[in-house]
Design a protein around this motif. Structure first.
Motif, mmCIF file in Angstrom:
data_model
loop_
_atom_site.group_PDB
_atom_site.id
_atom_site.type_symbol
_atom_site.label_atom_id
_atom_site.label_comp_id
_atom_site.label_asym_id
_atom_site.label_seq_id
_atom_site.Cartn_x
_atom_site.Cartn_y
_atom_site.Cartn_z
ATOM 1 N N ASN A 244 -2.634 -13.281 -1.163
ATOM 2 C CA ASN A 244 -3.534 -13.586 -0.040
ATOM 3 C C ASN A 244 -4.094 -12.319 0.602
ATOM 4 O O ASN A 244 -4.372 -12.282 1.797
ATOM 5 C CB ASN A 244 -2.816 -14.409 1.035
ATOM 6 C CG ASN A 244 -2.234 -15.693 0.492
ATOM 7 O OD1 ASN A 244 -2.697 -16.216 -0.521
ATOM 8 N ND2 ASN A 244 -1.227 -16.213 1.167
ATOM 9 N N GLY A 245 -4.235 -11.260 -0.176
ATOM 10 C CA GLY A 245 -4.732 -9.992 0.352
ATOM 11 C C GLY A 245 -3.649 -9.089 0.913
ATOM 12 O O GLY A 245 -3.900 -7.917 1.217
ATOM 13 N N ALA A 246 -2.439 -9.620 1.075
ATOM 14 C CA ALA A 246 -1.309 -8.799 1.546
ATOM 15 C C ALA A 246 -0.816 -7.909 0.410
ATOM 16 O O ALA A 246 -0.709 -8.352 -0.743
ATOM 17 C CB ALA A 246 -0.179 -9.694 2.036
ATOM 18 N N LEU A 247 -0.492 -6.660 0.713
ATOM 19 C CA LEU A 247 0.040 -5.732 -0.280
ATOM 20 C C LEU A 247 1.540 -5.993 -0.448
ATOM 21 O O LEU A 247 2.255 -6.170 0.540
ATOM 22 C CB LEU A 247 -0.189 -4.291 0.159
ATOM 23 C CG LEU A 247 -1.641 -3.892 0.472
ATOM 24 C CD1 LEU A 247 -1.700 -2.429 0.872
ATOM 25 C CD2 LEU A 247 -2.541 -4.162 -0.734
ATOM 26 N N VAL A 248 2.010 -5.986 -1.692
ATOM 27 C CA VAL A 248 3.417 -6.273 -1.978
ATOM 28 C C VAL A 248 4.051 -5.053 -2.655
ATOM 29 O O VAL A 248 3.567 -4.584 -3.693
ATOM 30 C CB VAL A 248 3.572 -7.510 -2.880
ATOM 31 C CG1 VAL A 248 5.054 -7.794 -3.138
ATOM 32 C CG2 VAL A 248 2.900 -8.721 -2.256
ATOM 33 N N LEU B 290 10.285 2.813 7.526
ATOM 34 C CA LEU B 290 9.539 3.896 8.178
ATOM 35 C C LEU B 290 8.506 4.499 7.240
ATOM 36 O O LEU B 290 7.386 4.839 7.651
ATOM 37 C CB LEU B 290 10.501 4.974 8.677
ATOM 38 C CG LEU B 290 11.296 4.638 9.946
ATOM 39 C CD1 LEU B 290 12.346 5.702 10.215
ATOM 40 C CD2 LEU B 290 10.362 4.495 11.143
ATOM 41 N N GLY B 291 8.870 4.646 5.949
ATOM 42 C CA GLY B 291 7.920 5.161 4.973
ATOM 43 C C GLY B 291 6.730 4.238 4.805
ATOM 44 O O GLY B 291 5.571 4.693 4.711
ATOM 45 N N ALA B 292 6.980 2.931 4.784
ATOM 46 C CA ALA B 292 5.897 1.955 4.682
ATOM 47 C C ALA B 292 5.007 1.999 5.918
ATOM 48 O O ALA B 292 3.775 1.909 5.831
ATOM 49 C CB ALA B 292 6.479 0.557 4.495
ATOM 50 N N ARG B 293 5.622 2.132 7.092
ATOM 51 C CA ARG B 293 4.879 2.245 8.344
ATOM 52 C C ARG B 293 3.972 3.488 8.328
ATOM 53 O O ARG B 293 2.828 3.460 8.788
ATOM 54 C CB ARG B 293 5.845 2.352 9.515
ATOM 55 C CG ARG B 293 6.386 1.036 10.014
ATOM 56 C CD ARG B 293 5.315 0.305 10.770
ATOM 57 N NE ARG B 293 5.837 -0.896 11.422
ATOM 58 C CZ ARG B 293 5.121 -1.983 11.633
ATOM 59 N NH1 ARG B 293 3.869 -2.037 11.226
ATOM 60 N NH2 ARG B 293 5.635 -3.013 12.239
ATOM 61 N N LEU C 71 7.361 -5.842 2.082
ATOM 62 C CA LEU C 71 8.282 -4.874 1.495
ATOM 63 C C LEU C 71 9.555 -5.597 1.089
ATOM 64 O O LEU C 71 10.330 -6.031 1.942
ATOM 65 C CB LEU C 71 8.588 -3.755 2.494
ATOM 66 C CG LEU C 71 9.549 -2.663 2.037
ATOM 67 C CD1 LEU C 71 9.034 -1.951 0.787
ATOM 68 C CD2 LEU C 71 9.787 -1.654 3.156
ATOM 69 N N VAL C 72 9.763 -5.745 -0.220
ATOM 70 C CA VAL C 72 10.939 -6.422 -0.767
ATOM 71 C C VAL C 72 11.996 -5.371 -1.076
ATOM 72 O O VAL C 72 11.720 -4.399 -1.788
ATOM 73 C CB VAL C 72 10.575 -7.217 -2.038
ATOM 74 C CG1 VAL C 72 11.810 -7.893 -2.622
ATOM 75 C CG2 VAL C 72 9.496 -8.247 -1.727
ATOM 76 N N MET C 73 13.231 -5.557 -0.554
ATOM 77 C CA MET C 73 14.263 -4.526 -0.676
ATOM 78 C C MET C 73 15.596 -5.114 -1.146
ATOM 79 O O MET C 73 15.977 -6.218 -0.748
ATOM 80 C CB MET C 73 14.477 -3.828 0.667
ATOM 81 C CG MET C 73 13.284 -3.046 1.169
ATOM 82 S SD MET C 73 13.587 -2.319 2.812
ATOM 83 C CE MET C 73 13.522 -3.800 3.815
#
Length: 444
Positions: A309-313, A329-332, A427-429
């Motif tokens: 849906n346009g969201a980055l994964v 924090l890195g993603a932010r 962000l899948v962790m």
């Protein structure tokens, strides 16, 4: 950068000899060959000319790749598979009652076998609680630019043809060194890199001091002409490094030195650790800086998977509270304008139980948190009784206003499909197969 000096006249002369030259070729069987470390070791023996077979409990993309490389791999376990084996190597994740393990004669663990190989090279053991894989990956890129190294790493890299191993002709070997059950003490290193240290694997280590003692034992294995590359900002690292009987180099981040493509201050430290280690191999600063700045990451380390849906994964291996905080924090840092949805599966009920409050406080920089499950491995019944995904969600809710339980990977992926928007970053962790959430939601 602080350097504890040593007598350079004591340097050894190195000569490489083929490992396992006693019997050539051998029939070598791997129990649990689909593991990231085991598959690398299987590839090593295959490329050295041995006859390699393996087995695992379920099929995977790793098994498919090994088959394509000419390794016979079975799904399921049978005593027949080890009947004609000259050597059997097994992962410690295999249950002790495994039929192949019980039928094998003098089987070796992964690190016992890797320890034998490490004697034949100038081995760089990259150790620490966090950042081992990324530091080893950056080090790999530098060593490839500067020479012809042998590599064992716990991830796939495009620089290694999307594999986790490389057999080189040079004298240096880089190895990701795991501290669980003191496994890395089987290695015979010439250099040890200490990224950072805080308690992990509470199912094995009794406390922080016991944990640090394992690293002290690793450092004690270094020869007098060995080198410790140590994080100068980490108090626990300094406690370990100060007892070394060889040269110690303390590194810290140097502002402006690198222009990394991977986000996060933790990756600046990883890059500095790799840079400092590679300098000791003789690589030039010019070659190293170019290699570091062109590093684009590796498998399951803030790896871009696609869009929904346009969201980055993105998918990341973070599974300790400190790693979770650093990944978020890195993603932010990279996507400050996006709404951040963290999908987290803890690795082990034991770790979740031990670090429950720390995990609960790790998500303050996420806008939404989703817990699909807890990955069960090496857990006791006491661990299973003490914690649950629902209990983790309840604890998280004390510190975060938007936390939810989505039961299982498919449910979590469908939830993301239904709710994600083009302004989101997902962000899948986790260290288990939670990557399935990322792959399923982008393919739905």
């Amino acid at each position: 950068m602080i350097v504890k000096q040593f007598d350079k006249s004591r340097h050894k002369k190195w000569r490489l000899t083929p490992p396992c030259a006693k019997v050539w070729p051998m029939n070598i069987h791997f129990i649990g060959i689909g593991g990231i470390g085991m598959s690398a070791l299987a590839r090593y023996y295959k490329e050295r000319g041995h006859n390699v077979t393996g087995s695992d409990s379920e099929d995977s993309t790793i098994l498919e790749a090994l088959r394509e490389e000419g390794i016979l791999v079975e799904v399921g376990h049978s005593a027949e598979y080890v009947k004609n084996a000259d050597r059997v190597v097994y992962t410690e994740a295999i249950p002790t009652d495994n039929v192949e393990l019980r039928a094998a004669h003098n089987p070796q663990t992964y690190f016992e076998a890797l320890g034998e190989i490490s004697k034949e090279y100038k081995t760089i053991a990259v150790a620490g609680t966090h950042g081992k894989t990324t530091t080893t990956a950056i080090l790999t890129r530098i060593l490839l630019a500067a020479g012809d190294p042998t590599i064992f790493i716990g991830t796939n890299m495009k620089e290694l043809n999307d594999r986790n191993f490389r057999l080189g002709e040079g004298e240096w070997m880089a190895v990701e060194a795991c501290e669980y059950r003191r496994s890395f003490l089987h290695l015979q290193p010439q250099m040890v890199v200490l990224t950072n240290l805080e308690l992990d694997h509470p199912d094995y280590y009794s406390d922080l001091e016991d944990y640090l003692d394992a690293f002290r034992e690793l450092v004690a294995k270094l020869p007098e002409d060995g080198v410790v590359i140590a994080n100068g900002k980490d108090e626990n690292v300094r406690k370990v490094a100060e007892g070394a009987n060889c040269k110690v180099i303390y590194f810290e981040t140097e502002p402006g030195k690198f222009e990394l493509k991977v986000p996060g201050k933790h990756n600046l430290m990883n890059a500095m650790a790799a840079f400092t280690a590679a300098r000791e191999t003789g690589a030039s600063d010019e070659v190293m800086i170019e290699a570091v700045n062109s590093f684009e990451g590796s498998w399951r380390r803030f790896e871009y998977k696609g869009e929904v849906n346009g969201a980055l994964v993105y998918d990341d291996y973070a599974h300790h509270p400190t790693e979770v905080q650093a990944a978020i924090l890195g993603a932010r840092e990279k996507f400050p304008e996006r709404r951040l949805i963290a999908v987290f599966e803890p690795h082990q009920y034991n770790r979740t139980r031990h670090f429950l409050e720390e995990f609960a406080k790790s998500f303050k920089n996420a806008d939404e948190v989703i817990i699909p499950s807890i990955y069960q491995v090496r857990d006791s019944q006491e661990d299973l009784d003490a914690v649950s995904p629902e209990k983790l969600v309840l604890e998280l809710s004390k510190y975060h206003a938007n936390v939810g339980f989505q039961d299982g990977y498919e449910t979590a992926a469908q939830y993301l499909k239904n709710t994600a928007t083009e302004n989101d970053l997902i962000l899948v962790m986790g260290a288990g197969p939670v990557w399935k959430v990322a792959e399923e939601c982008v393919s739905l």
